[in-house]
Design a protein around this motif. Structure first.
Motif, PDB file in Angstrom:
ATOM      1  N   PRO A  89      65.239  76.889  96.428  1.00 46.74           N
ATOM      2  CA  PRO A  89      65.716  78.273  96.314  1.00 46.74           C
ATOM      3  C   PRO A  89      64.673  79.225  96.910  1.00 46.74           C
ATOM      4  N   THR A 145      69.789  80.337 103.950  1.00 50.05           N
ATOM      5  CA  THR A 145      70.885  81.212 104.368  1.00 50.05           C
ATOM      6  C   THR A 145      70.433  82.163 105.465  1.00 50.05           C
ATOM      7  N   GLU A 167      79.426  76.249 102.061  1.00 42.08           N
ATOM      8  CA  GLU A 167      78.316  76.896 101.360  1.00 42.08           C
ATOM      9  C   GLU A 167      78.279  76.433  99.907  1.00 42.08           C
ATOM     10  N   ASP A 203      76.658  76.485  96.103  1.00 40.89           N
ATOM     11  CA  ASP A 203      75.897  77.331  95.182  1.00 40.89           C
ATOM     12  C   ASP A 203      76.284  76.941  93.759  1.00 40.89           C
ATOM     13  N   THR A 247      77.512  81.624  92.189  1.00 42.40           N
ATOM     14  CA  THR A 247      77.924  82.842  92.887  1.00 42.40           C
ATOM     15  C   THR A 247      78.480  82.547  94.280  1.00 42.40           C
ATOM     16  N   THR A 248      79.073  83.590  94.883  1.00 41.51           N
ATOM     17  CA  THR A 248      79.564  83.516  96.262  1.00 41.51           C
ATOM     18  C   THR A 248      78.745  84.415  97.190  1.00 41.51           C
ATOM     19  N   ASP A 296      75.897  84.054  98.936  1.00 37.73           N
ATOM     20  CA  ASP A 296      75.484  83.490 100.226  1.00 37.73           C
ATOM     21  C   ASP A 296      76.696  83.260 101.118  1.00 37.73           C
ATOM     22  N   GLN A 316      83.407  78.069 100.139  1.00 40.77           N
ATOM     23  CA  GLN A 316      82.384  78.158  99.099  1.00 40.77           C
ATOM     24  C   GLN A 316      82.632  77.094  98.034  1.00 40.77           C
ATOM     25  N   ASN A 322      81.306  76.089  94.330  1.00 34.40           N
ATOM     26  CA  ASN A 322      80.498  76.402  93.154  1.00 34.40           C
ATOM     27  C   ASN A 322      80.469  75.174  92.245  1.00 34.40           C
ATOM     28  N   ILE A 357      72.785  72.749  97.743  1.00 30.83           N
ATOM     29  CA  ILE A 357      72.195  73.456  96.609  1.00 30.83           C
ATOM     30  C   ILE A 357      70.676  73.506  96.765  1.00 30.83           C
TER      31      ILE A 357
END
Length: 218
Positions: A39, A44, A64, A66, A69-70, A72, A85, A87, A119
């Motif tokens: 992180p 990104t 993407e 993660d 959240t969305t 990024d 995305q 999650n 991630i």
């Protein structure tokens, strides 16, 4: 942007899913790149720079990953490219089943390259084959030059490492010579790119490397 929330895990071999992904992506002529990093390493931000550099030459899609959240994904979607995305709701890595579902939600027929931003983690993601062609690890100057030896598996598995935040190296105690010594001890064939997502330093060289992989795939 399409969004996929992982509600349950499919009890099937990750390898089986990965091979199925690999066959499909190869059949469609895509080069697929799995991007790792801690992180805050700048995954990104670098991806945004790469997309700006390459999107007029090739058709790009992004998966993407993660935790919750969305944010990024929205940044990447702002580049005008298709994004799915995922999650994971706490899971520390993407797996091949998640990627398969994402591929099904994306029109890959028109794509040349698919980036998978994993991630933020230097441990778990390296153990999961997603069906990708190449693995790229992003490391930042602020994390220290000892990370390759602390997390050797991910660097052994990577085809390239992107060392980010070179614009502030003079304000840290990062030892570049030790970094090179350690990284090549683990992986003598790894490609190293010194970049700054903020200034753009080294991005063109990294994009040239990525584009060379596209040429070889055709």
């Amino acid at each position: 942007m399409k969004s996929i929330e992982v509600k349950k895990r499919i009890l099937q071999s990750n390898t089986e899913f990965a091979e199925r992904n690999r066959r499909l992506l190869k059949e469609k002529g895509l080069v697929t790149l799995n991007i790792f990093g801690s992180p805050g390493a700048g995954k990104t931000s670098i991806l945004e720079k790469v997309i700006r550099n390459m999107k007029d030459k090739v058709s790009i899609g992004v998966i993407e990953g993660d935790l919750y959240t969305t944010k990024d994904g929205m940044r990447i979607e702002g580049q005008g490219i298709p994004v799915v995305q995922i999650n994971t709701c706490g899971a520390c890595h993407l797996d091949a089943a998640m990627v398969e579902e994402s591929i099904q939600a994306m029109n890959i027929e028109k794509l040349d390259v698919l980036f998978i931003e994993n991630i933020g983690n230097l441990v778990c993601p390296a153990s999961y084959d997603l069906g990708e062609d190449k693995r790229i690890t992003v490391l930042s100057i602020t994390e220290g030059n000892d990370k390759p030896l602390k997390y050797p598996f991910i660097f052994k598995q990577s085809d390239a490492v992107v060392l980010n935040k070179m614009d502030i190296i003079e304000f840290t105690d990062f030892n570049l010579d030790e970094f090179y010594e350690d990284i090549y001890l683990l992986n003598k064939d790894i490609k190293v790119f010194l970049v700054s997502a903020r200034s753009g330093e080294g991005i063109s060289e990294f994009c040239n490397y990525l584009e060379s992989k596209l040429v070889k795939n055709n």
